[in-house]
Structure formats: structure tokens, C-alpha cells
Design a protein around this motif. Structure first.
Motif, PDB file in Angstrom:
ATOM      1  N   SER A   2     132.743 -18.632 129.766  1.00 60.98           N
ATOM      2  CA  SER A   2     133.851 -19.172 128.982  1.00 60.98           C
ATOM      3  C   SER A   2     134.581 -20.250 129.770  1.00 60.98           C
ATOM      4  O   SER A   2     134.573 -20.256 130.988  1.00 60.98           O
ATOM      5  N   TYR A   3     135.244 -21.159 129.028  1.00 61.53           N
ATOM      6  CA  TYR A   3     135.927 -22.290 129.664  1.00 61.53           C
ATOM      7  C   TYR A   3     137.367 -22.362 129.192  1.00 61.53           C
ATOM      8  O   TYR A   3     137.687 -21.994 128.052  1.00 61.53           O
ATOM      9  N   THR A   4     138.233 -22.852 130.061  1.00 67.37           N
ATOM     10  CA  THR A   4     139.548 -23.271 129.612  1.00 67.37           C
ATOM     11  C   THR A   4     139.368 -24.632 128.952  1.00 67.37           C
ATOM     12  O   THR A   4     138.349 -25.310 129.172  1.00 67.37           O
ATOM     13  N   PRO A   5     140.318 -25.092 128.132  1.00 66.49           N
ATOM     14  CA  PRO A   5     140.150 -26.370 127.430  1.00 66.49           C
ATOM     15  C   PRO A   5     139.805 -27.531 128.354  1.00 66.49           C
ATOM     16  O   PRO A   5     138.964 -28.363 128.028  1.00 66.49           O
ATOM     17  N   GLU A   6     140.449 -27.573 129.544  1.00 66.93           N
ATOM     18  CA  GLU A   6     140.189 -28.708 130.430  1.00 66.93           C
ATOM     19  C   GLU A   6     138.834 -28.610 131.111  1.00 66.93           C
ATOM     20  O   GLU A   6     138.366 -29.563 131.721  1.00 66.93           O
ATOM     21  N   GLU A   7     138.164 -27.438 131.018  1.00 61.75           N
ATOM     22  CA  GLU A   7     136.870 -27.267 131.678  1.00 61.75           C
ATOM     23  C   GLU A   7     135.690 -27.389 130.723  1.00 61.75           C
ATOM     24  O   GLU A   7     134.546 -27.185 131.119  1.00 61.75           O
ATOM     25  N   LYS A  24     121.484 -25.978 133.502  1.00 61.47           N
ATOM     26  CA  LYS A  24     122.763 -26.026 132.783  1.00 61.47           C
ATOM     27  C   LYS A  24     123.861 -25.358 133.617  1.00 61.47           C
ATOM     28  O   LYS A  24     124.983 -25.865 133.722  1.00 61.47           O
ATOM     29  N   PHE A  25     123.545 -24.204 134.215  1.00 64.57           N
ATOM     30  CA  PHE A  25     124.522 -23.543 135.073  1.00 64.57           C
ATOM     31  C   PHE A  25     124.905 -24.443 136.249  1.00 64.57           C
ATOM     32  O   PHE A  25     126.067 -24.528 136.637  1.00 64.57           O
ATOM     33  N   ARG A  26     123.925 -25.099 136.817  1.00 65.76           N
ATOM     34  CA  ARG A  26     124.185 -25.979 137.965  1.00 65.76           C
ATOM     35  C   ARG A  26     125.113 -27.123 137.566  1.00 65.76           C
ATOM     36  O   ARG A  26     126.049 -27.469 138.293  1.00 65.76           O
ATOM     37  N   LEU A  27     124.868 -27.711 136.380  1.00 69.12           N
ATOM     38  CA  LEU A  27     125.747 -28.775 135.895  1.00 69.12           C
ATOM     39  C   LEU A  27     127.152 -28.244 135.626  1.00 69.12           C
ATOM     40  O   LEU A  27     128.153 -28.914 135.919  1.00 69.12           O
ATOM     41  N   ASP A  28     127.229 -27.032 135.079  1.00 67.64           N
ATOM     42  CA  ASP A  28     128.537 -26.437 134.847  1.00 67.64           C
ATOM     43  C   ASP A  28     129.294 -26.227 136.159  1.00 67.64           C
ATOM     44  O   ASP A  28     130.516 -26.427 136.235  1.00 67.64           O
ATOM     45  N   PRO A  89     126.754 -10.257 136.995  1.00 67.06           N
ATOM     46  CA  PRO A  89     125.562 -11.028 136.599  1.00 67.06           C
ATOM     47  C   PRO A  89     125.914 -12.376 135.996  1.00 67.06           C
ATOM     48  O   PRO A  89     125.063 -13.259 135.938  1.00 67.06           O
ATOM     49  N   LYS A  90     127.151 -12.551 135.543  1.00 68.07           N
ATOM     50  CA  LYS A  90     127.571 -13.781 134.882  1.00 68.07           C
ATOM     51  C   LYS A  90     128.470 -14.605 135.791  1.00 68.07           C
ATOM     52  O   LYS A  90     129.210 -14.079 136.618  1.00 68.07           O
ATOM     53  N   MET A  91     128.408 -15.918 135.603  1.00 68.12           N
ATOM     54  CA  MET A  91     129.339 -16.807 136.310  1.00 68.12           C
ATOM     55  C   MET A  91     130.741 -16.648 135.748  1.00 68.12           C
ATOM     56  O   MET A  91     130.921 -16.226 134.607  1.00 68.12           O
ATOM     57  N   ASN A  92     131.713 -17.002 136.554  1.00 66.25           N
ATOM     58  CA  ASN A  92     133.106 -17.018 136.126  1.00 66.25           C
ATOM     59  C   ASN A  92     133.618 -18.436 136.289  1.00 66.25           C
ATOM     60  O   ASN A  92     132.919 -19.307 136.826  1.00 66.25           O
ATOM     61  N   SER A  94     136.315 -21.121 138.017  1.00 67.16           N
ATOM     62  CA  SER A  94     137.115 -21.184 139.244  1.00 67.16           C
ATOM     63  C   SER A  94     138.579 -20.920 138.931  1.00 67.16           C
ATOM     64  O   SER A  94     139.309 -20.337 139.748  1.00 67.16           O
ATOM     65  N   THR A  95     139.022 -21.322 137.750  1.00 65.64           N
ATOM     66  CA  THR A  95     140.412 -21.085 137.363  1.00 65.64           C
ATOM     67  C   THR A  95     140.716 -19.597 137.329  1.00 65.64           C
ATOM     68  O   THR A  95     141.757 -19.134 137.817  1.00 65.64           O
ATOM     69  N   GLU A  96     139.808 -18.814 136.754  1.00 68.75           N
ATOM     70  CA  GLU A  96     140.011 -17.369 136.674  1.00 68.75           C
ATOM     71  C   GLU A  96     139.951 -16.744 138.062  1.00 68.75           C
ATOM     72  O   GLU A  96     140.729 -15.841 138.380  1.00 68.75           O
ATOM     73  N   VAL A  97     139.040 -17.222 138.908  1.00 67.67           N
ATOM     74  CA  VAL A  97     138.949 -16.680 140.264  1.00 67.67           C
ATOM     75  C   VAL A  97     140.223 -16.965 141.043  1.00 67.67           C
ATOM     76  O   VAL A  97     140.719 -16.105 141.784  1.00 67.67           O
ATOM     77  N   ILE A  98     140.771 -18.156 140.879  1.00 67.94           N
ATOM     78  CA  ILE A  98     142.029 -18.492 141.572  1.00 67.94           C
ATOM     79  C   ILE A  98     143.139 -17.552 141.112  1.00 67.94           C
ATOM     80  O   ILE A  98     143.958 -17.103 141.916  1.00 67.94           O
ATOM     81  N   ARG A  99     143.169 -17.247 139.823  1.00 70.72           N
ATOM     82  CA  ARG A  99     144.170 -16.292 139.331  1.00 70.72           C
ATOM     83  C   ARG A  99     144.003 -14.941 140.020  1.00 70.72           C
ATOM     84  O   ARG A  99     144.983 -14.280 140.379  1.00 70.72           O
ATOM     85  N   GLN A 100     142.764 -14.524 140.208  1.00 68.06           N
ATOM     86  CA  GLN A 100     142.516 -13.254 140.886  1.00 68.06           C
ATOM     87  C   GLN A 100     142.922 -13.330 142.357  1.00 68.06           C
ATOM     88  O   GLN A 100     143.428 -12.355 142.922  1.00 68.06           O
TER      89      GLN A 100
END
Length: 589
Positions: A2-7, A24-28, A89-92, A94-100
Motif C-alpha cells: 500500500s502507498y500513501t498518496p505522495e508515494e 516492479k518491487f525494485r522500482l517501487d 513476507p510483504k514489503m512495507n 518507509s513512511t510506515e516504518v518511520i512511524r514505527q
């Protein structure tokens, strides 16, 4: 994912749509790495701005709030189950990780808060913090020139500045930034063993060489002798003077004479240059004289003299200060303290090496420690190794050939160097002198309270140690008896227990957000034996030592008013503890 609007992905070409999933994951993921190009939208800048904004919300309002971050002071870690974790198993994002990440700062001590006076843990200065952050972005590795390039200036120039302050020839000296005061101790020990037992580099330590230090020496002596393989039993501790806590040179001479007579080599003597609690400075010049009189047997190398000055080093910034003219206008009460501290620390001139912690009395972030050595040619040649085939030296400076660490981040050197550049002589002088101005005020307030006594009034360090007794007790008289008279040992132990309980109560209040007279309780600590009783110089009696409440006003936001409030909190904690003890006694009866 999932993405925030700016991501949200902005790639519109069909290549992205038909790419395999890994691509696709690498580009993300590119959106969560710093851009290598200028004038592009950079997730790093956005992430830092967002993180600083979130951290700021954890701070209290000005003139209010406790000395910890956030609103929940409790430990929220489930220590039983936390290790039972797995990789998602899924990517997160960076915004969510920073919140954590921000959540982990909840309840952490706020080192810049004026109520924080627990230890020699100052808030880092902005120049050093920014230097540390920048060094993490492009990750210069100061193992050698190719990966460090111009950032090596920070380490080289730091060594020159510190050598100059010590009175050494800077072009002949050097330094290595390392992993703390313990790293400095370990470097000195390796240097000493290699000098005294040159075969030890290839054959290992086969001789029980001795390391000599005072009873006040830092416990890292155990770490270093253990990890280096010399063994903790090869430490010889020298008695300290009951008044100054400095090394007793008469006892030192007896030990050196005994080692000489038994042909036991001494690897090093460590002079402590200011301790955390008692500001003990060992007499380096006199120690050097004794070393010259009692050299090792001919088959061994020369003893190394090391100054463990990770706390006291910054007093050398008073080099060339005109104490008579007093251009910074320190008070008459403080000026002698400053001069005595400088005169004590300048003895590092006689050492072969000394240690520095910028994250202590350098007001910088962790970890920024540096081992400074007088003879670069000797140190670097003694510890030199062969160059590895996959590394190509690209500059004249390649410390990988002799350092303990191979990968060495530039963070510590950038922090220390930025601090030296920012503070200069006057910056260090003003900050250190300001702490002592607060200390003098605090001691004057303690002297007005019958049941309190400052137990380190004879030293000139940054910390104030005090004991508080039950109401009505003449504290100075009682403490003098407990310190000097073995007949009062049981009373000493009883009041040590009281001090311990008061310290625990203050910590409980700090953590619970309790207010005294409308203000939050400060973050203080206590010492469980900063010195021995005078009749216990050999330390055979583990209980005949002095406990004390500790007030370490290290950060620049502390005022005399804050320190007066801290004393009121100590009195309140004493009253509650005594009341609890009295109730318990009644119940017991």
C-alpha cells in the motif's frame, strides 16, 4: 503493497506494466532510497522532515512536562515474547516504518530537558548531530583513502587539534576514532602489549604482564583485559588518597619495585583523568617519573603510560586561558575550580596516549570516542598488517593497516571534528564553566539544609553528590563519623540503604510523572559506592562505602531554579521513604 498518496507510482510506460514482479518491487523501492541526483524529489529529505516533526510531538511543552519523551513512561516491550518474531513476507512503506521507529522513542530520557541530571549524558549539539546524519547518507568508510576521500580530514585534523591541546607535536602524533571509551582502553592495551611483548602479535600472550591502575579506574579495565586475552587477574589496583581519590604514588612505587624485583613485566599504567562521580585525577607527571625509575627488565619493551581521560579531557580547552584577567567573567567561586581542573588534566602531556569521549564532555551524540597517541610512527608501525589484495590504497592515509576495526564509519570522526570546529576554546570554556556556576549555587543551597551534606565538596568536577538524613540529623557531623569512624559502620550501612531507597523513589516519581510543588520530578540517579570509608582503603569491606544521590547538570538548559526544585524533590522523597520505613517498623513490631 500500500502507498500513501505522495508515494503512488508515477511510472506510466508499458515496461513497468509488463515487468516481472521482482522488477516492479525494485522500482517501487527506489522511492524509499535517497536520490543520487540533485533537484529531484528525495524521499530522504521528506523522511527526515517527517521524522523530526513526529519526534517534536513527543517533547513536552516549554516549562512543563516530564523529562522523558511522549506520554507513556512505561516499558512496553514484552521481554518474554519479543524474540519470537519473523520477517514479513510483504514489503512495507518507509513512511510506515518511520512511524514505527518513532514509537520506540516513547518514554526515552529527554537529554536536553532541564530536569535531566542523572549522569554525564549531555544533549548533542546541532552541528555534530547534522554531521552525523550527513555521514550516514553517503557512508564514508574511513578504513582507507578510497572510501573516505576528503572526509579523512575529520580524523586527521581532530588528532592535530587534540595533540596541540596536550602540548604534543601534532605532526608526529595521531588518533583513531573508535567504539567508545572501552575501545580507547582496548587500543591502549593492544599498543602496550605489542610494545612490551613484541612476540605476542604472532605467538599470542605467553607472559603475565601487568596492567596497573587506581581503585577509581573505570570497570572497562575488566572488559579490555578479558577480551584481549591478558586476563582480569593481571590487573593491579593502586590505593587512592582518601581526600583526593587520586592514585597513591607511594603504593604505586611499592608495586613497581615488587614487579622489578620479581622480574614481572608491566604492560601499562593507566592514569584516570576525572571519574564519573569523584573527579579523580591521577598525578601523571609523578607516575612518569616512577616509570623512568622502575623500567621493565631488559628483555621486555618500555611500559606504556595511558591517560583514561574520556571525561576529563575537555578541561584542556582552558589551555592559554588567562585566569587572572578572567575574560569570560567567571565568578570568584568558580575560577579556582577551572584552574585546578586544567592544571590536573594538563598532565596528559607526559602520557603516551589518552582517550577522549566527545559524547560525554564534548556535548555530542554517540559514538564519538577517539584514541590519541603521541608517537604515530611507533604506534602505526607496531600494529601494522599486510595490505589485502582487494584493497588499493588511493591516498597517503590508510589506517586499515593498523586499526582494530576494518569497517569504520566516519560518523564519530565527523561528530568530534564538527564539535571542535563549533565550540573552539571559548565554547568549551563557557559550557564547562556554566555547569560549575550551577554546581556552586547548588552547594550553597545544600549548606543551608541541616539534614543534607555535599559529600564531594572537595573536588572540582561537574557532578554534585549529596546525602540526606532523617529530619533533625546534623548531616555534616553524621557523615563525618560514618566516613572516618569504624564504630559508625552500621549507621553508614543503614543510611546507605536510605539513600538507595530515596534514589529508587525519585526514579519511580520521574517515571510516573509525579509533581512536587506543581513541577515534575527531575531525572536523578545515585551512586552505590563512589568512595570507600577512610578505614576501608583496601576495599575488603564491600559495605563500608559511601552511597550518594547524584546530580549531574550537564545540559545547557539547566538553571539554578531547576536545581533548587530538585533539592525539594529529594526532601519529599526522603520524607515518603522514612514514613514508609516507620510504618513498616510498626507493622513488624
Amino acid at each position: 503493497m500500500s502507498y500513501t498518496p505522495e508515494e503512488q507510482p508515477t511510472i506510466e510506460d508499458t515496461a513497468y506494466l509488463i515487468a516481472p514482479q521482482w522488477a516492479k518491487f525494485r522500482l517501487d523501492m527506489l522511492r524509499s532510497f535517497p536520490s543520487p541526483y540533485k533537484n529531484e524529489r528525495d524521499s530522504l529529505a521528506d523522511g527526515i522532515e517527517d521524522a523530526i516533526r513526529q519526534l517534536d510531538q513527543l517533547k513536552p511543552e516549554k516549562n512543563g512536562g516530564p523529562a522523558y519523551l511522549g506520554t507513556n513512561p512505561a516499558l512496553t516491550i514484552d521481554f518474554e515474547d519479543i524474540k519470537d518474531s519473523y520477517l514479513s513476507p510483504k514489503m512495507n512503506t518507509s513512511t510506515e516504518v518511520i512511524r514505527q521507529v518513532i514509537k520506540l522513542f516513547e518514554g526515552l530520557p529527554n537529554w536536553g530537558h532541564p530536569l535531566t541530571m542523572c549522569n554525564v549524558n549531555p544533549q548533542g549539539n546541532t552541528a555534530a548531530i547534522v554531521a552525523a546524519v550527513l555521514s550516514e547518507i553517503f557512508a564514508p568508510n574511513i578504513l582507507e583513502g578510497e572510501y573516505a576521500w576528503n572526509t579523512h580530514q575529520a580524523e586527521l585534523e581532530s588528532g592535530g587539534i587534540l595533540a596541540n591541546l596536550a602540548g604534543w607535536e601534532p605532526k608526529k602524533s595521531g588518533c583513531v576514532y573508535t567504539y567508545g571509551g572501552s575501545g580507547c582502553w582496548t587500543y591502549h592495551l593492544k599498543y602496550a602489549l605489542t610494545r612490551v611483548l613484541p612476540d605476542s602479535r604472532k605467538k599470542g600472550i605467553r607472559t603475565e604482564a601487568k596492567v596497573i591502575c587506581s581503585q577509581q579506574a573505570h570497570y572497562t579495565m575488566l572488559n579490555s583485559t578479558d577480551w584481549m586475552g591478558l586476563g582480569m587477574d593481571n590487573i593491579i589496583r593502586i590505593k587512592t588518597d582518601v581526600n583526593t581519590n587520586a592514585m597513591d604514588t607511594q603504593h604505586l612505587e611499592e608495586v613497581l619495585r615488587d614487579c622489578r624485583d620479581k622480574e614481572i613485566p608491566v604492560a601499562s599504567i593507566v592514569c584516570t583523568m576525572a571519574t564519573t562521580d569523584v573527579n579523580a585525577f591521577d598525578p601523571v607527571q609523578e607516575v612518569r617519573r616512577l616509570l623512568d625509575n622502575y623500567p621493565n627488565p631488559e628483555e621486555y619493551g618500555k611500559v606504556l603510560l595511558y591517560c583514561d581521560s574520556v571525561i576529563g579531557w575537555s578541561w584542556i580547552a582552558f589551555k592559554n586561558y588567562d585566569f587572572k584577567a578572567n575574560p569570560l567573567g567567571f565568578s570568584d567561586a568558580v575560577l579556582p575550580y577551572l584552574e585546578k581542573n586544567y592544571n590536573a588534566v594538563k598532565g596528559i602531556f607526559y602520557a603516551d596516549a589518552f582517550g577522549v569521549d566527545f559524547h560525554k564532555t564534548g556535548f555530542s551524540p554517540y559514538i564519538s570516542s577517539v584514541f590519541v597517541y603521541k608517537n604515530a610512527e611507533e604506534f602505526e608501525s607496531l600494529l601494522s598488517r599486510e595490505v589485502q589484495a582487494y584493497l588499493q590504497p588511493r591516498s597517503p592515509y590508510n589506517p586499515m593497516n593498523y586499526t582494530l576495526e576494518v569497517s569504520r564509519a566516519a560518523t564519530g570522526s565527523m561528530v568530534g571534528w564538527a564539535t571542535l570546529k563549533f565550540f573552539g576554546h571559548e565554547g568549551f570554556q563557557s559550557v564547562l564553566g556554566g555547569i560549575l556556576e550551577n554546581k556552586v549555587y547548588l552547594q550553597s543551597q545544600i549548606a543551608k539544609k541541616l539534614e543534607m551534606v555535599c559529600v564531594n565538596s572537595s573536588d572540582y568536577g561537574l557532578v554534585t553528590l549529596l546525602r540526606i538524613y532523617p529530619a533533625g540529623v546534623d548531616a555534616p557531623s553524621q557523615f563525618d563519623l560514618e566516613l572516618t569512624n569504624p564504630d559508625f559502620r552500621e549507621e553508614l550501612i543503614k543510611h546507605n540503604k536510605l539513600t538507595h531507597a530515596i534514589g529508587d523513589k525519585l526514579f519511580e516519581w520521574f517515571r510516573s510523572g509525579k509533581k512536587i510543588n506543581g513541577q515534575h520530578t527531575p531525572y536523578l540517579s545515585f551512586s552505590t559506592g563512589f568512595r570507600m570509608a577512610e578505614y576501608n582503603r583496601d576495599l575488603k569491606d564491600a559495605k563500608a562505602v559511601i552511597y550518594a544521590i547524584k546530580m549531574f547538570p550537564m545540559n545547557v538548559y539547566i538553571t539554578p531554579e531547576v536545581m533548587s526544585h530538585a533539592l525539594n524533590c529529594i526532601i519529599a522523597a526522603r520524607d515518603e521513604v522514612v514514613l514508609s520505613i516507620d510504618k513498616q517498623s510498626v507493622l513488624t513490631v
